[in-house]
Design an enzyme around this catalytic site. Structure first.
Site, PDB file in Angstrom:
ATOM      1  N   GLY A  61      -7.186 -10.694   5.182  1.00  0.00           N
ATOM      2  CA  GLY A  61      -7.037 -11.686   6.242  1.00  0.00           C
ATOM      3  C   GLY A  61      -6.401 -11.103   7.490  1.00  0.00           C
ATOM      4  CG  ASN A  75      -1.229  -7.968  -3.051  1.00  0.00           C
ATOM      5  OD1 ASN A  75      -2.395  -8.287  -2.756  1.00  0.00           O
ATOM      6  ND2 ASN A  75      -0.340  -8.813  -3.518  1.00  0.00           N
ATOM      7  CG  ASP A  82       0.022 -15.076   2.806  1.00  0.00           C
ATOM      8  OD1 ASP A  82       0.140 -16.137   3.437  1.00  0.00           O
ATOM      9  OD2 ASP A  82      -1.057 -14.688   2.315  1.00  0.00           O
ATOM     10  CG  MET A 116      -2.405 -20.871   6.105  1.00  0.00           C
ATOM     11  SD  MET A 116      -3.164 -19.430   6.915  1.00  0.00           S
ATOM     12  CE  MET A 116      -4.823 -20.032   7.226  1.00  0.00           C
TER      13      MET A 116
END
Lengths: 404, 404
Positions: free
Chosen positions: A10, A110, A140, A184
């Site tokens: 993303g 990751n 995130d 999110m």
């Protein structure tokens, strides 16, 4: 001798700043003759979609630094282990060799660190002189072994700013209703938590902040909301899209079955779900839910200067790591001091990052599970520091776009 | 002798700048001893919720200028004609007389201009020495007899910026889907149209822009989208929340009946509705819809400096109008020149504004009804000019909030 950089997963607002930092540091240190850009990550490189980033002029490079969203394109491609599918490895190495590429930099989360670790392991096994270095990126903030991730600070700043402004918007009437903002974060609550930075006269705008790390109880939620609505005739709620019930299931999944009884399909996310809960409980019909959506990962116009600078910093550190012959590492951010805030980079084993998730610490959630602690705010605050001044073109931010 | 200012209807990012402009100009010209602020519009004034704005210090006043959303509070209160209910008029005038108020300024849209016109008419009939002046404000840009309304430029700038940034976000993959952005505007397309300002290399990011002023045809829409998706593997769509079908009904209303056949309730707005249309037509399942929501009217962090300056200008002009003994007028914006952009104020009869709607001109919509013309862009562009530099507090914008 050349190198290549590519992006995966993303987008974030500052992901291209890491490319900028790498190109700039290579220019300063003269490590590689050319920095190539792989378009659409590994997937595009395997199709030889490669451009030469060293041919960008200064203006283009500066504009690219400030351009949000993966400017080199992205992919959601996960390499299999080479014992399962060596063909892709052979194909990739052949392409890299053709271009005399000695270092491969992968900007991502990751999954991308998994790719970096696998490729590095393969190169070592085959005695290939190609280094693989990971550069962290994700709004995130869920990577382990790094204080935080580039991209998170800007997302946090947008969420905090939006919370401050929509709080003001939601309190103008005498009969204010309830406002819900959805952030999110399917697995972690870092983004939702950053809404706590929005404060007026030292008090958070948000009455309640619910994170995936804390089991969501409908009963407790409705009690919280009912009580506060009675007191203030207004409630401001922040919810993470990844809220889960006591069984670990997303509450929006439970919603499907709950609502099917009445023949309704539950559309929308957590915000809409909580809105319906409040209305069904008869607390008030005046409920608004706002999903911040992809703006959280591309609102460069509201980026954090600290985040941008650190994205540049990790890109530059990656070049130096390659120059030192390192491979299989990710450039990680270390918080040196909090006040004044200062950070540096360290290298960590990419394999240790791959496929792991850093959750929002339980000890930073209050006892009731409906807000965060001062320690959390102290951690978050410096990451949103300072504004980025953007050049403009036709009165809007000037962004550099490659045709892909 | 004193005056009072109050706010009504939906908030905007720059509505408080008009209060600032009025207080500042009164300070310069020394027309009134005190500028009072009526909290929550007419509704609050009738309950004597009144504060003294002249007691604000310079710092507070400057911070209030840059604070989004109705800082004095708002209401949705519509005065009846005095022949129907004179009681409210008598009560209001009594309160104004007690405070020696000789001028009443109402910041709002066409409902507020209706109130202004009614009160002015009543005062003239009763030979009262109180002037009533309207100050325009609405993100919708739907007031007649003014080139545009304060509040619109900042909303337009946020929409255009969000379009530019989400366009970049929606194009990173090789298999991009379809992105839909939903703008406010139940009756008019001004807000959705402003997305056309977002351009890359001279071409609008939005492939299609649909406005309420153009009949929405599902067949044409699906043809547009199918064709473009085949060509580019990506479509960027802007839709106004007020889209209507050939019978004049909101398409989201028709949706209820259409979907009830399958036992589904249609939640969400136009964006979700169009998303379902595209998926049901089998074009692709990769469709995302984003509702910009209330951010459009409070994203001060992305405000237009031109809009802010004009909001101040109409506030200042209102004081001068009262000083000249005018009543029953609204301060309107006149575009003097477009390039370089220059505007001034003129007074127009508030009664001529009340209960009317200025639609997006049909001649500014293309023949296919799916985009806007260059003339429209030339009209819109200057209104988003320049950025507002905000002071910060705890690293977020510093806003001044009155306890109400």
């Amino acid at each position: 001798m050349n190198c290549i950089i590519a992006q995966s997963g993303g987008p974030t607002s500052v992901i291209n700043a890491s490319v900028y930092g790498l190109v700039k540091e290579n220019f300063n240190l003269e490590v590689f003759d050319n920095v190539y850009g792989g378009l659409n990550g590994i997937q595009g490189i395997l199709e030889k979609k490669i451009i030469n980033l060293s041919s960008m002029n200064k203006d283009e490079l500066e504009a690219f630094k400030n351009t949000p969203s993966s400017g080199l394109g992205s992919c959601r491609y996960k390499l299999k282990d080479f014992s399962e599918n060596e063909y892709e490895y052979i194909k990739l190495i052949k392409i890299l060799k053709e271009l005399d590429i000695k270092a491969f930099f992968y900007v991502g989360g990751n999954d991308s660190m998994d790719t970096t670790a696998k490729l590095s392991k393969y190169a070592k096994k085959k005695n290939l002189d190609i280094k693989f270095i990971g550069i962290p990126k994700t709004i995130d903030n869920d990577l382990v072994l790094t204080d935080h991730t580039p991209g998170f600070g800007s997302a946090a700043k947008f969420i905090a700013t939006a919370t401050l402004e929509t709080y003001l918007d939601s309190t103008v009437y005498m009969d204010n209703g309830i406002f819900i903002i959805e952030a999110m974060g399917r697995d972690t609550g870092w983004l939702a938590a950053s809404a706590a930075l929005a404060q007026i006269n030292g008090k958070p705008c948000a009455d309640f902040i619910y994170l995936p790390e804390s089991e969501f109880s409908i009963t407790d939620f409705l009690n919280d909301v009912r009580k506060t609505f009675k007191e203030k005739n207004h409630v401001y709620i922040v919810a993470s899209e990844g809220l889960r019930d006591c069984t670990g299931k997303f509450i929006t999944q439970s919603a499907y079955s709950a609502h099917d009884k009445f023949g309704h399909a539950q559309l929308g996310g957590v915000g809409e779900y909580l809105k319906n809960l409040i209305m069904d409980a008869g607390i008030t019909k005046r409920v608004k839910a706002l999903e911040l959506g992809v703006m959280q990962r591309c609102a460069m116009h509201c980026a954090s200067k600290t985040d941008l600078d650190e994205a540049i910093m990790v890109g530059a550190a990656a070049i130096r790591a390659a120059a030192e012959g390192k491979s299989g590492y990710m450039v990680s951010i270390k918080r040196e001091t909090n006040s004044p805030y200062k950070s540096s980079t360290v290298l960590v084993d990419a394999n240790e990052i791959a496929n792991k998730i850093k959750h929002f610490p339980k000890e930073w959630i209050n006892k009731k599970g409906n807000h965060i602690t001062v320690e959390a705010i102290n951690y978050l605050r410096p990451l949103i520091a300072d504004n980025v001044l953007l050049d403009t073109e036709d009165l809007l931010p000037k962004y550099k776009v490659f045709s892909r």
